[in-house]
Design an enzyme around this catalytic site. Structure first.
Site, PDB file in Angstrom:
ATOM      1  N   THR A  29     -10.990  31.278  29.844  1.00  0.00           N
ATOM      2  CA  THR A  29     -12.102  30.999  30.757  1.00  0.00           C
ATOM      3  C   THR A  29     -11.576  30.257  31.983  1.00  0.00           C
ATOM      4  O   THR A  29     -10.375  30.272  32.263  1.00  0.00           O
ATOM      5  CB  THR A  29     -13.223  30.215  30.025  1.00  0.00           C
ATOM      6  OG1 THR A  29     -14.384  30.161  30.850  1.00  0.00           O
ATOM      7  CG2 THR A  29     -12.800  28.799  29.680  1.00  0.00           C
ATOM      8  N   ASN A  30     -12.447  29.623  32.762  1.00  0.00           N
ATOM      9  CA  ASN A  30     -12.034  28.868  33.952  1.00  0.00           C
ATOM     10  C   ASN A  30     -12.966  27.677  34.143  1.00  0.00           C
ATOM     11  O   ASN A  30     -13.880  27.466  33.344  1.00  0.00           O
ATOM     12  CB  ASN A  30     -12.033  29.789  35.183  1.00  0.00           C
ATOM     13  CG  ASN A  30     -13.404  30.382  35.433  1.00  0.00           C
ATOM     14  OD1 ASN A  30     -14.357  29.667  35.712  1.00  0.00           O
ATOM     15  ND2 ASN A  30     -13.515  31.698  35.307  1.00  0.00           N
ATOM     16  N   HIS A  31     -12.732  26.902  35.206  1.00  0.00           N
ATOM     17  CA  HIS A  31     -13.435  25.621  35.388  1.00  0.00           C
ATOM     18  C   HIS A  31     -14.788  25.714  36.095  1.00  0.00           C
ATOM     19  O   HIS A  31     -15.334  24.692  36.487  1.00  0.00           O
ATOM     20  CB  HIS A  31     -12.554  24.644  36.166  1.00  0.00           C
ATOM     21  CG  HIS A  31     -11.379  24.144  35.384  1.00  0.00           C
ATOM     22  ND1 HIS A  31     -11.529  23.417  34.231  1.00  0.00           N
ATOM     23  CD2 HIS A  31     -10.052  24.291  35.574  1.00  0.00           C
ATOM     24  CE1 HIS A  31     -10.333  23.123  33.749  1.00  0.00           C
ATOM     25  NE2 HIS A  31      -9.422  23.644  34.547  1.00  0.00           N
TER      26      HIS A  31
END
Ligand code: C5P
Length: 222
Positions: A29-31
């Site tokens: 995933t990412n931030h």
């Protein structure tokens, strides 16, 4: 700028990250926090629009009066976005979609490979959700994208505007302090085929009001 009157208009907005499973306990995933997309949904709703908010996994309350569709990975987000795009006047892609997903989702937890300190992960490209919608010949909404960049911000954003055939792109530098991912604030430049407008750093909630006004002015100009 007076608030746009968006009664009778339908907005679809993607927000947040996507989560791409590797096995039953792990994911990529990412931030992305989803704050910008949720603020846009709230602003469009306050201006009177009917709003469908397609949200990846985030920890945010649903803005009042907004229809929320929760999704996990990019392919689910695409399915929900395509369905919402059939009915909307404006499509805004504020989600940070994972570019790649694991080629296979293992049925069981992946074990450490014995005797090696290295391993590789096979990835395949995810569909480009906003480019698919912008490429429509029929039922094509006014289509807006975001470009979160760490360098050559305007150059990369202009490239995405034309490559993805968008009507507008909102560029921001995510390496800047107190701006972009996970921040309450953002500083953006709005690009469309006719030029660019730099907006001062503001709270995402205030910025959302302004962006919805700019989008409405372009989308419903005739
Ligand atoms: O990831 P990228 O910088 O190309 O994202 C630019 C725009 O495209 C964003 O609006 C993002 O929401 C959208 N996008 C998408 N589907 C993808 C990748 C990006 O809709 N798979």
């Amino acid at each position: 700028q007076p608030r746009a009157d968006l009664r009778g208009k339908h907005f679809a907005i993607t927000a947040g990250p996507t989560r791409e499973s590797l096995d039953p306990v792990r994911y990529l995933t990412n931030h992305s926090s989803g704050k910008m997309g949720f603020a846009l949904a709230a602003a469009a709703r306050r201006a009177g629009a009917e709003v469908t908010l397609i949200a990846g996994p985030v920890n945010l309350p649903t803005p009042a009066g907004v229809k929320r569709v929760d999704v996990v990975d990019a392919r689910e987000m695409q399915e929900a976005a395509e369905r919402a795009a059939d009915l909307c006047d404006v499509f805004i892609a504020a989600a940070a979609v994972a570019d790649f997903r694991p080629e296979r989702i293992a049925q069981e937890k992946i074990k450490k490979s014995d005797g090696s300190d290295r391993d590789t992960l096979a990835l395949v490209k995810n569909p480009d959700i906003v480019a698919g919608i912008a490429a429509r010949n029929e039922r094509r909404p006014f289509t807006v994208g975001f470009a979160a960049e760490t360098e050559k911000v305007l150059e990369h954003a202009a490239g995405k505007l034309s490559r993805k055939k968008l009507d507008m792109i909102i560029a921001n530098d995510v390496s800047e302090a107190d701006s972009g991912f996970n921040s309450e604030r953002n500083r953006v430049t709005v690009l469309d085929p006719s030029g660019r407008t730099e907006l001062p750093q503001s709270l995402k909630t205030a910025l959302a009001e302004q962006l919805i006004g700019m989008i409405a002015a372009q989308a419903f100009s005739q």
